[in-house]
Design an enzyme around this catalytic site. Structure first.
Site, PDB file in Angstrom:
ATOM      1  N   GLY A   1       0.808  -1.226   0.000  1.00  0.00           N
ATOM      2  CA  GLY A   1       0.000   0.000   0.000  1.00  0.00           C
ATOM      3  C   GLY A   1       0.837   1.270   0.000  1.00  0.00           C
ATOM      4  O   GLY A   1       2.063   1.243  -0.097  1.00  0.00           O
TER       5      GLY A   1
ATOM      6  N   GLY B   1       0.778  -6.363  -8.022  1.00  0.00           N
ATOM      7  CA  GLY B   1       0.494  -4.993  -7.580  1.00  0.00           C
ATOM      8  C   GLY B   1       1.677  -4.081  -7.853  1.00  0.00           C
ATOM      9  O   GLY B   1       1.522  -2.968  -8.377  1.00  0.00           O
ATOM     10  N   THR B   2       2.861  -4.565  -7.524  1.00  0.00           N
ATOM     11  CA  THR B   2       4.080  -3.781  -7.738  1.00  0.00           C
ATOM     12  C   THR B   2       4.267  -3.460  -9.210  1.00  0.00           C
ATOM     13  O   THR B   2       4.652  -2.340  -9.574  1.00  0.00           O
ATOM     14  CB  THR B   2       5.302  -4.572  -7.238  1.00  0.00           C
ATOM     15  OG1 THR B   2       5.060  -4.970  -5.894  1.00  0.00           O
ATOM     16  CG2 THR B   2       6.568  -3.755  -7.325  1.00  0.00           C
TER      17      THR B   2
ATOM     18  N   ASP C   1       3.862 -17.321  -5.373  1.00  0.00           N
ATOM     19  CA  ASP C   1       2.766 -18.205  -5.797  1.00  0.00           C
ATOM     20  C   ASP C   1       2.907 -18.696  -7.225  1.00  0.00           C
ATOM     21  O   ASP C   1       2.142 -19.531  -7.662  1.00  0.00           O
ATOM     22  CB  ASP C   1       1.407 -17.493  -5.707  1.00  0.00           C
ATOM     23  CG  ASP C   1       1.271 -16.601  -4.506  1.00  0.00           C
ATOM     24  OD1 ASP C   1       2.074 -15.665  -4.379  1.00  0.00           O
ATOM     25  OD2 ASP C   1       0.358 -16.827  -3.714  1.00  0.00           O
TER      26      ASP C   1
ATOM     27  N   TYR D   1       4.364 -19.726   6.237  1.00  0.00           N
ATOM     28  CA  TYR D   1       5.255 -18.618   5.924  1.00  0.00           C
ATOM     29  C   TYR D   1       6.724 -19.018   5.920  1.00  0.00           C
ATOM     30  O   TYR D   1       7.552 -18.317   5.353  1.00  0.00           O
ATOM     31  CB  TYR D   1       5.020 -17.456   6.902  1.00  0.00           C
ATOM     32  CG  TYR D   1       3.920 -16.527   6.449  1.00  0.00           C
ATOM     33  CD1 TYR D   1       2.768 -17.033   5.865  1.00  0.00           C
ATOM     34  CD2 TYR D   1       4.042 -15.157   6.589  1.00  0.00           C
ATOM     35  CE1 TYR D   1       1.757 -16.203   5.444  1.00  0.00           C
ATOM     36  CE2 TYR D   1       3.031 -14.307   6.165  1.00  0.00           C
ATOM     37  CZ  TYR D   1       1.885 -14.840   5.591  1.00  0.00           C
ATOM     38  OH  TYR D   1       0.892 -14.007   5.164  1.00  0.00           O
ATOM     39  N   MET D   2       7.029 -20.144   6.580  1.00  0.00           N
ATOM     40  CA  MET D   2       8.435 -20.562   6.615  1.00  0.00           C
ATOM     41  C   MET D   2       8.993 -20.729   5.198  1.00  0.00           C
ATOM     42  O   MET D   2      10.184 -20.544   4.976  1.00  0.00           O
ATOM     43  CB  MET D   2       8.605 -21.868   7.388  1.00  0.00           C
ATOM     44  CG  MET D   2       7.914 -23.053   6.748  1.00  0.00           C
ATOM     45  SD  MET D   2       8.003 -24.556   7.718  1.00  0.00           S
ATOM     46  CE  MET D   2       9.285 -25.432   6.869  1.00  0.00           C
TER      47      MET D   2
ATOM     48  N   ARG E   1       8.635 -18.864   2.652  1.00  0.00           N
ATOM     49  CA  ARG E   1       9.021 -17.681   1.885  1.00  0.00           C
ATOM     50  C   ARG E   1      10.155 -16.888   2.531  1.00  0.00           C
ATOM     51  O   ARG E   1      10.657 -15.924   1.957  1.00  0.00           O
ATOM     52  CB  ARG E   1       7.830 -16.792   1.582  1.00  0.00           C
ATOM     53  CG  ARG E   1       7.081 -16.250   2.770  1.00  0.00           C
ATOM     54  CD  ARG E   1       5.923 -15.375   2.316  1.00  0.00           C
ATOM     55  NE  ARG E   1       5.780 -14.237   3.203  1.00  0.00           N
ATOM     56  CZ  ARG E   1       4.893 -13.276   3.061  1.00  0.00           C
ATOM     57  NH1 ARG E   1       4.065 -13.315   2.037  1.00  0.00           N
ATOM     58  NH2 ARG E   1       4.816 -12.281   3.903  1.00  0.00           N
TER      59      ARG E   1
END
Ligand SMILES: Nc1ncnc2c1ncn2[C@@H]1O[C@H](COP(=O)(O)OP(=O)(O)OP(=O)(O)O)[C@@H](O)[C@H]1O
Ligand SMILES: O=P(O)(O)OC[C@H]1O[C@](O)(CO)[C@@H](O)[C@@H]1O
Ligand SMILES: [Mg+2]
Length: 483
Positions: A220, A246-247, A275, A402-403, A405
């Site tokens: 954001g 998004g970026t 992903d 999350y591990m 990434r």
């Protein structure tokens, strides 16, 4: 044999002038090919995301449309600085005298080289969409000593971000003699709200061994005008932007504003998404590492469930990682993805399947992809339409592992990140802008940003890949619900 850029002030897509063309193309291209965006919108829910937003139109020698001589060749080209700065001077590429390239047969990519998007074709089918091949060009549009580059990282973490940062810094310095490189801290908003850090090969030397991003990231809060004001104030003329869909949309907006202000600034996007859902490119960096790491999570779940009676383990993973980790693992009994709705009760339902596997094996491992089974989750975790700072919808009960990434990238991703970084550098130095880089059928290409942000890849249940998974796990398809 010349495929050169002609200036076009009102379009950010270049025209390709082709007087003659390489004999390996069975038919010469039309003298001019003009490209116009004809965006087609597809529902986000559509399982089939194929689209062709740009059509080639043949122009005859008077530059007026002609219907003949069109064998269906389409080049989806990227913008070039000369589109709006036609008088930019050029310089010889410093790679000409580089030791590294001293004995290379073809140091520079031919301006004619393009990559076919579809490589499975039938005799007589149109030649289809092509992208410009990435790589060093004979002429550059920046004097190395005048380059002031910056790098920014945005969105979620992904293995390999630090490697890309490292290789941009080292590539700019070693290949092009650039000494002036800034790291923008904390994502897009860092352009105007945070400090910058000077980057040099020495500073970034071992960062590829670490997960995360040394520049930090955020979601954001981007303000395109303020970012471009800042780019101008700091005298930045090359912007390298690492981030997801998004970026890349943000990068396209920055490029548009830069073009509007007619700045001598190249904007290059390096697509990142753990992903692997970015359209067009073969694979996103960090994906292999993440799938490998996901194996460890699945393996841990398997060890746990094997060690108890009737153990059921659920491993939550992101996007395509769920599918590929399942295919790789052999310990997964069932993979559930959002694209393939499932039901719990009754004949052919998940509960029946779990019971059956418990009876047969005494344990079950389920891989649950982010976003799967939203209908069955309680609304208590997040309000249904809650959004994150970037405006992405927050999914219910999403706590993917999350591990996977936070780890540093593995060997193959490190190599891949190096190629991405070097391709981005060559493109920016050659004056291309508003582009993103990535492999298309194993060769690196410059791709218009709009092409990779218009739709995200989803698993196509009608493709053979999903059938392979079903054949491997022997799980239910959930296609024949009996009410
Ligand atoms: N349509 C858009 N136009 C301009 N900027 C955008 C747009 N969408 C997102 N951004 C900005 O891009 C940055 C990153 O976006 P986001 O948080 O969606 O992550 P992402 O790049 O999609 O990465 P990922 O989803 O893989 O983690 C944020 O600063 C966000 O404000
Ligand atoms: O918790 P964060 O950092 O906002 O990231 C969450 C999102 O980032 C991603 O990893 C981006 O690829 C998504 O899979 C996930 O929804
Ligand atoms: Mg995203």
């Amino acid at each position: 044999m010349d495929l050169s850029l002609a200036s076009s002030s009102n379009s950010h897509f270049s025209r390709i002038q082709t007087s003659t063309f390489s004999p390996r193309f069975h038919k010469p291209l039309p003298f001019f090919t003009n490209f116009t965006y004809k965006p087609k919108t597809y529902s986000r829910k559509s399982l089939i995301t194929g689209y062709y937003p740009i059509r080639a139109q043949s122009l005859n020698q008077n530059n007026t449309p002609s219907d003949d001589d069109d064998d269906g060749f389409v080049l989806e080209d990227v913008p070039h600085l000369t589109n709006y700065l036609p008088d930019l001077p050029t310089y010889p590429n410093p790679l000409e005298s580089s030791q590294a390239y001293a004995i290379v047969k073809n140091t520079f990519v031919s301006p004619e080289d393009v990559l076919a998007y579809q490589i499975v074709v039938q005799k007589g089918s149109p030649r289809g969409v092509h992208f410009r091949r990435a790589g060093p060009r004979e002429k550059v549009y920046f004097k190395p000593e005048e380059v002031r580059a910056c790098i920014v990282t945005c969105g979620g973490l992904c293995p390999g971000i630090n490697t890309v940062i490292r290789e941009i810094v080292c590539g700019l310095n070693i290949m092009y003699g650039v000494n002036n490189i800034l790291g923008i801290e904390g994502g897009y908003r860092g352009f105007y709200s945070r400090n910058t850090m000077e980057l040099s090969p020495k500073i970034v030397n071992d960062i590829h061994k670490r997960g995360g991003t040394i520049l930090q990231t955020s979601r954001g809060g981007q303000d395109t005008n303020k970012i471009v004001d800042n780019i101008q104030d700091r005298g930045i003329n090359q912007v390298y932007i690492i981030g997801g869909d998004g970026t890349q949309k943000g990068a396209a907006a920055i490029y548009k504003e830069v073009e509007k202000r007619r700045l001598h600034v190249a904007v290059a996007g390096i697509p990142k998404t753990i992903d692997n859902d970015i359209a067009v490119i073969d694979k996103s960096f960090g994906f292999d590492t993440a799938v490998e790491e996901a194996q460890r999570a699945i393996n841990a779940a398997h060890v746990e469930v094997e060690s108890v009676e009737n153990g059921v383990g659920i491993v939550k993973l992101m996007g395509f990682i769920a599918m590929f980790a399942t295919l790789a693992s052999r310990d997964v009994d069932c993979c559930l993805i959002p694209e393939s709705p499932f039901y719990l009760e009754g004949q052919g339902g998940l509960f029946e399947f779990v019971q059956q596997r418990l009876k047969e094996n005494g344990h079950v491992v389920i891989v649950l992809a982010e976003g799967a089974g939203q209908d069955y989750l309680s609304g208590s975790v997040n309000a249904p339409e809650e959004k994150d700072a970037s405006g992405n919808r927050l999914l219910l009960d999403i706590d993917p592992t999350y591990m996977i990434r936070a780890v540093p990238s593995n060997a193959s991703d490190n190599i891949y990140c190096t190629l991405l970084a070097q391709s981005a550098i060559h493109g920016a130095m050659a004056g291309y802008t508003g582009f993103t880089v990535g492999p298309v059928n194993s060769r690196h290409a410059y791709i218009p940003i709009g092409r990779v942000t218009e739709a995200t890849n989803v698993v196509k249940l009608t493709d053979r890949m999903w059938a392979r998974l079903l054949a491997s796990t022997n799980q239910p398809t959930f296609l024949n619900k009996h009410e």
